[in-house]
Design an enzyme around this catalytic site. Structure first.
Site, PDB file in Angstrom:
ATOM      1  CG  HIS A 259      -1.751  -1.206   1.375  1.00 32.08           C
ATOM      2  ND1 HIS A 259      -1.837  -1.929   2.553  1.00 32.08           N
ATOM      3  CD2 HIS A 259      -2.544  -1.845   0.480  1.00 32.08           C
ATOM      4  CE1 HIS A 259      -2.663  -2.950   2.376  1.00 32.08           C
ATOM      5  NE2 HIS A 259      -3.091  -2.920   1.139  1.00 32.08           N
ATOM      6  CD  GLU A 297      -5.112  -4.061  -1.614  1.00 30.54           C
ATOM      7  OE1 GLU A 297      -5.734  -2.994  -1.749  1.00 30.54           O
ATOM      8  OE2 GLU A 297      -4.640  -4.426  -0.529  1.00 30.54           O
TER       9      GLU A 297
END
Length: 343
Positions: A259, A297
């Site tokens: 992330h 993601e």
């Protein structure tokens, strides 16, 4: 090539200087003349060199210096893919370079070897500040019902460093300290631009608790990215096998995920992303040689980030639904990265 090709400091603090004088390449390390090469040809993607002289240094130092020189040449010439090196009369040195993977034997010339960018970029001692002596032993464990390899303890302090000649910057990643880095983390997450995607706006106590949690989680490795020592971004690296992403693709035991956020405004922009994003992937691939993929993601509507990732070699196999967001699955394979995208 430029008359003065590169001055560089490696993670072990050694200073490498390469100079091209007419058709001779001179190498000094820590101010000491080490080796001299004749430049025999220089097309765009291949350089051919012949060793003329190597100083009175021990065998181990000779290998270290030549590897550092190859590294500096590749850094200074982004289009360079191979270095063909003629080592007539230096058979022992040639064999040693081949043995450690710094080069392979040339199929046509018995006294020549070829150093390839894609292989040299996988030599951990050139980039990792604290490389492990060997891969962490394989032993399976179960966390929250998920079977996965036991993970090595996170390395504290600086973990990765490289010089970026085109931007004249040194990029590094260091493990986050929940106490000394709290103020910066707190300030970044209370910026509307950041909180719009991370949704972690809140108090300092809340952020302290969050950092304590992620640093205690064995499958997480939170790091700060720094340009010339100044923190610019926060990155949560994780092992995908025991993460929430695992059910959404065919996950491998050593896949890593991440992330990302850039907190400092002056370090934003495509030029900076093109510097830190491939280097972040590079660190994850080097941290364990068994890592075959790096995944992410981002929100499916984060077109800018998805575009940056595609430029860095990530593909987008699909979109899928997390409970809290519509996500894009982004994947980067080890082979594609080192063959095409690891500059």
């Amino acid at each position: 090539m430029n008359p003065s090709i590169l001055k560089q400091t490696l993670p072990n603090s050694r200073h490498v200087d390469l100079k091209l004088v007419e058709a001779e390449l001179q190498i000094t390390v820590d101010g000491q003349h080490i080796a001299q090469f004749q430049l025999t040809s220089s097309p765009e993607s291949v350089v051919a060199l012949q060793l003329i002289d190597i100083g009175t240094v021990d065998h181990v130092t000779s290998i270290t210096v030549l590897v550092a020189a190859f590294h500096a040449l590749f850094d200074s010439q982004p289009q360079l893919l191979e270095i063909v090196l003629s080592l007539a009369g230096y058979g022992e040195l040639m064999a040693a370079l081949v043995e450690i993977g710094a080069a392979t034997r040339s199929g046509e010339l018995s006294e020549s070897i070829v150093s390839r960018r894609s292989m040299l970029r996988q030599m951990v001692e050139l980039y990792l500040s604290q490389p492990r002596a060997c891969a962490f032993p394989l032993h399976y464990s179960i966390t929250d019902g998920k079977r996965h390899p036991l993970r090595a303890p996170v390395t504290v302090d600086e973990v990765y460093r490289r010089h970026l000649p085109e931007q004249n910057l040194t990029l590094s990643f260091r493990t986050v300290d929940p106490e000394t880095d709290l103020e910066t983390f707190h300030a970044w997450h209370n910026k509307p631009r950041v909180s719009a995607f991370w949704e972690l706006e809140g108090s300092k106590d809340m952020h302290s608790e969050y950092l304590q949690k992620v640093t205690a989680d064995a499958h997480m490795h939170p790091v700060f990215g720094c340009f010339n020592g100044e923190p610019f971004g926060y990155f949560e690296i994780y092992w995908a096998k025991e993460d929430r992403i695992a059910p959404y693709y065919e996950v491998d035991d050593y896949d890593r995920g991440v992330h990302m956020l850039v907190g400092e405004e002056r370090w934003r922009g495509p030029q900076r992303v093109a510097a830190w994003l491939p280097s972040l992937a590079h660190f994850m691939f080097l941290d364990d040689p068994r890592t075959r993929h790096v995944v992410a993601e981002p929100r499916a509507d984060n077109a800018k980030m998805i575009g940056y990732m595609q430029q860095a070699g990530f593909c987008k196999p699909k979109e899928f639904d997390f409970p809290h967001k519509r996500a894009a699955l982004m994947m980067l394979s080890r082979e594609a990265f080192f063959d095409q995208f690891c500059v």
